[in-house]
Design a protein around this motif. Structure first.
Motif, PDB file in Angstrom:
ATOM      1  N   ASN A 255     -14.762  67.332  73.453  1.00  0.00           N
ATOM      2  CA  ASN A 255     -14.761  68.386  74.466  1.00  0.00           C
ATOM      3  C   ASN A 255     -16.200  68.800  74.789  1.00  0.00           C
ATOM      4  O   ASN A 255     -16.992  69.053  73.870  1.00  0.00           O
ATOM      5  CB  ASN A 255     -13.987  69.613  73.967  1.00  0.00           C
ATOM      6  CG  ASN A 255     -12.508  69.325  73.781  1.00  0.00           C
ATOM      7  OD1 ASN A 255     -11.791  69.066  74.737  1.00  0.00           O
ATOM      8  ND2 ASN A 255     -12.058  69.349  72.532  1.00  0.00           N
ATOM      9  N   ALA A 256     -16.512  68.845  76.067  1.00  0.00           N
ATOM     10  CA  ALA A 256     -17.877  69.216  76.467  1.00  0.00           C
ATOM     11  C   ALA A 256     -18.116  70.722  76.408  1.00  0.00           C
ATOM     12  O   ALA A 256     -19.260  71.166  76.375  1.00  0.00           O
ATOM     13  CB  ALA A 256     -18.154  68.710  77.884  1.00  0.00           C
ATOM     14  N   LYS A 257     -17.046  71.502  76.413  1.00  0.00           N
ATOM     15  CA  LYS A 257     -17.177  72.957  76.404  1.00  0.00           C
ATOM     16  C   LYS A 257     -16.718  73.519  75.061  1.00  0.00           C
ATOM     17  O   LYS A 257     -15.796  72.991  74.442  1.00  0.00           O
ATOM     18  CB  LYS A 257     -16.323  73.577  77.518  1.00  0.00           C
ATOM     19  CG  LYS A 257     -16.739  73.190  78.921  1.00  0.00           C
ATOM     20  CD  LYS A 257     -18.096  73.780  79.278  1.00  0.00           C
ATOM     21  CE  LYS A 257     -18.441  73.486  80.730  1.00  0.00           C
ATOM     22  NZ  LYS A 257     -19.781  74.054  81.083  1.00  0.00           N
ATOM     23  N   PRO A 258     -17.347  74.600  74.583  1.00  0.00           N
ATOM     24  CA  PRO A 258     -16.884  75.227  73.352  1.00  0.00           C
ATOM     25  C   PRO A 258     -15.457  75.747  73.498  1.00  0.00           C
ATOM     26  O   PRO A 258     -14.981  76.021  74.608  1.00  0.00           O
ATOM     27  CB  PRO A 258     -17.859  76.395  73.147  1.00  0.00           C
ATOM     28  CG  PRO A 258     -19.057  76.048  73.961  1.00  0.00           C
ATOM     29  CD  PRO A 258     -18.557  75.270  75.120  1.00  0.00           C
ATOM     30  N   ALA A 259     -14.781  75.918  72.369  1.00  0.00           N
ATOM     31  CA  ALA A 259     -13.425  76.449  72.381  1.00  0.00           C
ATOM     32  C   ALA A 259     -13.418  77.864  72.946  1.00  0.00           C
ATOM     33  O   ALA A 259     -14.390  78.602  72.809  1.00  0.00           O
ATOM     34  CB  ALA A 259     -12.878  76.442  70.964  1.00  0.00           C
ATOM     35  N   PRO A 260     -12.326  78.258  73.585  1.00  0.00           N
ATOM     36  CA  PRO A 260     -12.239  79.627  74.180  1.00  0.00           C
ATOM     37  C   PRO A 260     -12.523  80.747  73.195  1.00  0.00           C
ATOM     38  O   PRO A 260     -13.005  81.811  73.588  1.00  0.00           O
ATOM     39  CB  PRO A 260     -10.797  79.687  74.692  1.00  0.00           C
ATOM     40  CG  PRO A 260     -10.433  78.245  74.967  1.00  0.00           C
ATOM     41  CD  PRO A 260     -11.137  77.463  73.910  1.00  0.00           C
ATOM     42  N   ARG A 261     -12.247  80.524  71.898  1.00  0.00           N
ATOM     43  CA  ARG A 261     -12.473  81.605  70.933  1.00  0.00           C
ATOM     44  C   ARG A 261     -13.955  81.961  70.780  1.00  0.00           C
ATOM     45  O   ARG A 261     -14.290  82.999  70.213  1.00  0.00           O
ATOM     46  CB  ARG A 261     -11.899  81.234  69.574  1.00  0.00           C
ATOM     47  CG  ARG A 261     -12.573  80.048  68.875  1.00  0.00           C
ATOM     48  CD  ARG A 261     -11.874  79.694  67.559  1.00  0.00           C
ATOM     49  NE  ARG A 261     -12.444  78.528  66.931  1.00  0.00           N
ATOM     50  CZ  ARG A 261     -12.129  77.269  67.225  1.00  0.00           C
ATOM     51  NH1 ARG A 261     -11.234  77.035  68.188  1.00  0.00           N
ATOM     52  NH2 ARG A 261     -12.674  76.256  66.600  1.00  0.00           N
ATOM     53  N   TYR A 262     -14.842  81.106  71.303  1.00  0.00           N
ATOM     54  CA  TYR A 262     -16.279  81.391  71.209  1.00  0.00           C
ATOM     55  C   TYR A 262     -16.824  82.012  72.498  1.00  0.00           C
ATOM     56  O   TYR A 262     -18.016  82.253  72.612  1.00  0.00           O
ATOM     57  CB  TYR A 262     -17.063  80.122  70.879  1.00  0.00           C
ATOM     58  CG  TYR A 262     -16.625  79.517  69.553  1.00  0.00           C
ATOM     59  CD1 TYR A 262     -16.717  80.256  68.379  1.00  0.00           C
ATOM     60  CD2 TYR A 262     -16.085  78.240  69.483  1.00  0.00           C
ATOM     61  CE1 TYR A 262     -16.306  79.727  67.167  1.00  0.00           C
ATOM     62  CE2 TYR A 262     -15.656  77.705  68.288  1.00  0.00           C
ATOM     63  CZ  TYR A 262     -15.781  78.445  67.134  1.00  0.00           C
ATOM     64  OH  TYR A 262     -15.360  77.910  65.934  1.00  0.00           O
ATOM     65  N   ALA A 263     -15.950  82.247  73.486  1.00  0.00           N
ATOM     66  CA  ALA A 263     -16.397  82.839  74.744  1.00  0.00           C
ATOM     67  C   ALA A 263     -16.762  84.310  74.533  1.00  0.00           C
ATOM     68  O   ALA A 263     -16.099  85.046  73.809  1.00  0.00           O
ATOM     69  CB  ALA A 263     -15.299  82.725  75.790  1.00  0.00           C
ATOM     70  N   LYS A 264     -17.833  84.737  75.171  1.00  0.00           N
ATOM     71  CA  LYS A 264     -18.268  86.136  75.063  1.00  0.00           C
ATOM     72  C   LYS A 264     -17.496  86.995  76.064  1.00  0.00           C
ATOM     73  O   LYS A 264     -17.142  86.561  77.138  1.00  0.00           O
ATOM     74  CB  LYS A 264     -19.778  86.235  75.349  1.00  0.00           C
ATOM     75  CG  LYS A 264     -20.611  85.567  74.270  1.00  0.00           C
ATOM     76  CD  LYS A 264     -22.093  85.759  74.550  1.00  0.00           C
ATOM     77  CE  LYS A 264     -22.943  85.130  73.479  1.00  0.00           C
ATOM     78  NZ  LYS A 264     -24.403  85.292  73.729  1.00  0.00           N
TER      79      LYS A 264
END
Length: 264
Positions: A255-264
């Protein structure tokens, strides 16, 4: 004396006692000449004499401390130059039961040199010749603590996790070239390992396997085509499920994007 058909030469490290000495006995009886490697020249000579008389095989002893780079290079040269070698058993190793607050970094570095560096360099020395000849077997002795990593000393457990991971990569790289890779994971086994590691009473516990049972099971696993052999694990499917889950788990990293749990 045996009349078993000659199968080539097996080089076994840590062969003067324990698991390595049992491998030497069993492989000689299976029809292999041997090159047995260990630090204790007197023990090696006695074993070579005994096995030579019992089996009629040619047994060559090489006194070498694989934690010493000069001695390690000597064994590497043997693996590169002796085209009769068809099996490498990377058994030499050392362990500890002490925590990071009890051991010192120099001792841990020496453990890494033997358990990881020597095993890796000997494998690299043997593999090209095996590939060129289209056949060969590399048996690397890991440990159950390579999975159950909290059980003993952290550096020891990590070194055995390395051996397991290294074996997976070797299987990927060499299987289609005629080279067999088997990684063996003993649990507690009744050898001098425990004296050196600092917990001799483990040898007498009812859950501790004999070295003979361990090696016989490991060779049976080799005969059955196992890539990873865990003699004390009675539910073999448990390993297969765990390994399948591990491989499936790895695919989830793409996955190129971090997991949603790391979203600010």
């Amino acid at each position: 004396m045996t009349s078993t058909q000659f199968k080539g030469t097996a080089l076994i490290t840590g062969a003067s006692a324990g698991i390595g000495a049992i491998y030497a006995d069993r492989l000689a009886k299976r029809g292999y000449d041997l090159i047995i490697v260990a630090r204790n020249a007197q023990r090696l000579a006695a074993l070579a004499d005994k096995l030579g008389k019992e089996t009629g095989r040619t047994i060559t002893s090489v006194a070498a401390d694989l934690g010493n780079r000069e001695d390690l290079r000597k064994v590497e040269h043997i693996l590169r130059d002796n085209t009769a070698i068809t099996v490498l058993v990377n058994n030499a190793g050392v362990g500890s039961v002490a925590s990071i607050l009890q051991d010192n970094a120099d001792e841990m570095e020496a453990m890494i040199e033997l358990n990881i560096t020597a095993l890796t360099r000997l494998t690299y020395a043997a593999a090209p010749g095996f590939v060129a000849r289209g056949a060969g077997t590399i048996i690397n002795i890991s440990s159950a603590v390579g999975i159950a990593v909290e059980s003993l000393n952290g550096v020891y457990s990590a070194s055995k996790s390395y051996v397991l991971s290294f074996g997976h990569a070797l299987q990927r790289d060499l299987a289609d070239k005629g080279v067999r890779i088997q990684t063996v994971l003993p649990a507690a086994t009744a050898t001098d390992f425990w004296d050196v590691a600092g917990y001799a009473p483990q040898k007498d516990k009812p859950t501790t396997m004999s070295a003979a049972d361990l090696v016989d099971a490991a060779l049976s696993g080799l005969d059955q085509g196992e890539l990873v052999t865990i003699p004390p694990l009675h539910d073999g499917d448990q390993w297969l499920r765990w390994e399948a889950d591990r491989r499936a788990f790895g695919r989830n990293f793409a996955n190129a994007k971090p997991a949603p749990r790391y979203a600010k």
